[in-house]
Design an enzyme around this catalytic site. Structure first.
Site, PDB file in Angstrom:
ATOM      1  N   GLN A  41       6.669  -2.331  -5.805  1.00 33.00           N
ATOM      2  CA  GLN A  41       5.656  -1.593  -5.167  1.00 33.00           C
ATOM      3  C   GLN A  41       5.641  -1.286  -3.673  1.00 33.00           C
ATOM      4  O   GLN A  41       6.046  -2.099  -2.871  1.00 33.00           O
ATOM      5  CB  GLN A  41       4.110  -2.389  -5.224  1.00 33.00           C
ATOM      6  CG  GLN A  41       2.836  -1.368  -4.920  1.00 33.00           C
ATOM      7  CD  GLN A  41       1.701  -2.210  -5.003  1.00 33.00           C
ATOM      8  OE1 GLN A  41       1.416  -3.267  -4.417  1.00 33.00           O
ATOM      9  NE2 GLN A  41       0.708  -1.488  -5.491  1.00 33.00           N
TER      10      GLN A  41
ATOM     11  N   TYR B 290      -5.592   0.323   1.243  1.00 23.25           N
ATOM     12  CA  TYR B 290      -4.440   0.775   2.266  1.00 23.25           C
ATOM     13  C   TYR B 290      -4.249   2.167   2.611  1.00 23.25           C
ATOM     14  O   TYR B 290      -5.083   3.112   2.348  1.00 23.25           O
ATOM     15  CB  TYR B 290      -3.158   0.010   1.750  1.00 23.25           C
ATOM     16  CG  TYR B 290      -3.441  -1.558   1.398  1.00 23.25           C
ATOM     17  CD1 TYR B 290      -3.530  -2.364   2.578  1.00 23.25           C
ATOM     18  CD2 TYR B 290      -3.688  -1.949   0.323  1.00 23.25           C
ATOM     19  CE1 TYR B 290      -3.651  -3.784   2.478  1.00 23.25           C
ATOM     20  CE2 TYR B 290      -3.952  -3.357   0.024  1.00 23.25           C
ATOM     21  CZ  TYR B 290      -4.042  -4.138   1.251  1.00 23.25           C
ATOM     22  OH  TYR B 290      -4.082  -5.479   1.110  1.00 23.25           O
TER      23      TYR B 290
ATOM     24  N   GLY C  52      -2.715  -9.418 -13.423  1.00 22.49           N
ATOM     25  CA  GLY C  52      -2.252 -10.008 -12.432  1.00 22.49           C
ATOM     26  C   GLY C  52      -2.383 -11.605 -12.334  1.00 22.49           C
ATOM     27  O   GLY C  52      -1.318 -12.414 -12.576  1.00 22.49           O
TER      28      GLY C  52
END
Ligand code: FMN
Length: 378
Positions: free
Chosen positions: A106, A185, A324
């Protein structure tokens, strides 16, 4: 969900295609920042151990990694813009490949989520809107600073940095990269009208606000081939003080702009298939859709690790399910799901930084692996 023959024959264990890749199952390890690289962004050997332990995931998406110095979010996150970063990552991808795994990386630019005490640089962002909360730095939490508004030249050079980082990721042995367009982000900051106040071609109406995301993805796809590129988006996710007012317009426009590019996948956080946006995106997106069943954030990890929610998203049309925290705490998550075995609880105090504790020391089940369905030996 109780253990039953239905459990053992779940679609989660069916193989899948991803671009040119054959995945042995549909369980994806979601990207997880763990802050265990060196201070200058070189992946440490312990990261190879951690990821290799989780190689039975159908696909691992390695943690958010910065494509340049100013994009660094937090201390000790990995980078991919120098030869030493590539060499460090090569150890990780080599260990994962030896263990039979497949891995994407990523790429994340923090934008306003960054701090001069971490990078020595003033953060840059679409507009000078400060992150309202404290940011973790090497010296502890510090108030967010007002970022500098990116010039058009910086917008272009940042897209180039993503492309160069993607080339380096392939050089480091990754099968592809995921562009991080979510969680507040930089790319997400361009998408949202609360953080993007620009009046030029990169702001204003939806077509302007999606432009940077599209250009970054195009630059990365040109660099390494679209079949090696995924994009992660997080419509409506409020992580990192993100607020959005028009997700029903922004995300369909973004999906439409990227639908014919031949990308490997779109990775989306969805609460459940009842969300109207799920059906909209599924209908408009022709390639692989990875669903991460978690909203609103933060919610505690469900006892089944998110499996039931993931199965529902698969049944409603998602191709792959990413989890996750379940992978964080269970290196052998796929095997545990196959057996219907209980999961290790996740220890959040070791999430961000430290060594082996809460990182490579989560226990695996004893006993021989259960082989079921079409995934056996794949
Ligand atoms: C410790 C931790 C680190 C994370 N780091 C990242 C990251 O680097 N990139 C990203 O896109 N999401 C990151 N996330 C979000 C996860 O990928 C995922 O969306 C979230 O944990 C919800 O999924 P889950 O319920 O399966 O854990 C992180 C989450 C946690 C708990």
């Amino acid at each position: 969900m109780t253990m039953s023959s239905a459990t053992l024959t779940s679609r989660l264990f069916e193989p899948a295609r991803l671009g040119a890749l054959h995945l042995p199952n549909r369980l994806v390890m979601a990207p997880l920042t763990r802050n265990r690289a060196s201070a200058d962004g070189v992946p440490e050997p312990i990261m190879a151990t951690y990821y290799a332990q989780r190689a039975s995931a159908g696909l691992i998406i390695a943690e958010a990694t910065t494509p340049n110095a100013v994009g660094q979010t937090y201390p000790d996150i990995p980078a991919i813009y120098r030869d030493a970063h590539v060499a460090g990552w090569r150890r990780v991808t080599g260990a994962v490949r030896a263990a039979g795994g497949t891995m994407f990386l990523q790429l994340q630019h923090g934008g306003r989520i960054g701090h001069p005490e971490t990078t020595g640089l003033t953060p840059i962002a679409p507009s000078p809107v400060a992150f309202p909360d404290p940011i973790h730095t090497p010296g502890g939490p510090r108030p967010g600073v007002v970022p500098r508004e990116m010039t058009i030249e910086e917008i272009r050079s940042t897209a180039d940095d993503f492309a160069a980082a993607a080339r380096r990721a392939i050089d480091a042995g990754f099968e592809g990269v995921e562009v991080h367009g979510g969680n507040g982000y930089l790319i997400h900051q361009f998408l949202s009208d609360t953080t993007n106040h620009r009046t030029d071609a990169y702001g204003g109406p939806v077509a302007g606000r999606i432009r940077f995301a599209v250009e970054v993805v195009e630059a990365v796809a040109d660099a390494i081939g679209p079949e090696r590129v995924g994009l992660r988006i997080a419509p409506g996710v409020t992580a990192n003080a993100m607020r959005e007012h028009d997700i029903e317009r922004v995300y369909p426009a973004l999906v439409e702009a990227l639908a014919d590019k031949g990308l490997a996948y779109l990775h989306v956080v969805f609460a459940d298939p009842g969300q109207p946006l799920f059906h909209r995106i599924r209908g408009d997106w022709p390639a692989v859709l990875i669903a991460n069943p978690a909203l609103p954030w933060p919610t505690p990890m469900p006892a089944d690790g998110g499996r039931y929610a993931g199965e529902r998203l698969l049944a409603a049309g998602a191709d792959l399910v990413s989890l996750g925290r379940a992978f964080l705490a269970n290196p052998d998550l796929v095997e545990r799901f196959r057996r219907g075995a209980p999961l290790n609880p996740v220890r959040s105090e070791y999430w961000y930084g430290g060594g082996e504790l809460g990182y490579t020391d989560y226990p695996v089940l004893a006993g021989p692996a259960v082989r079921t369905g079409t995934s056996a030996g794949a």
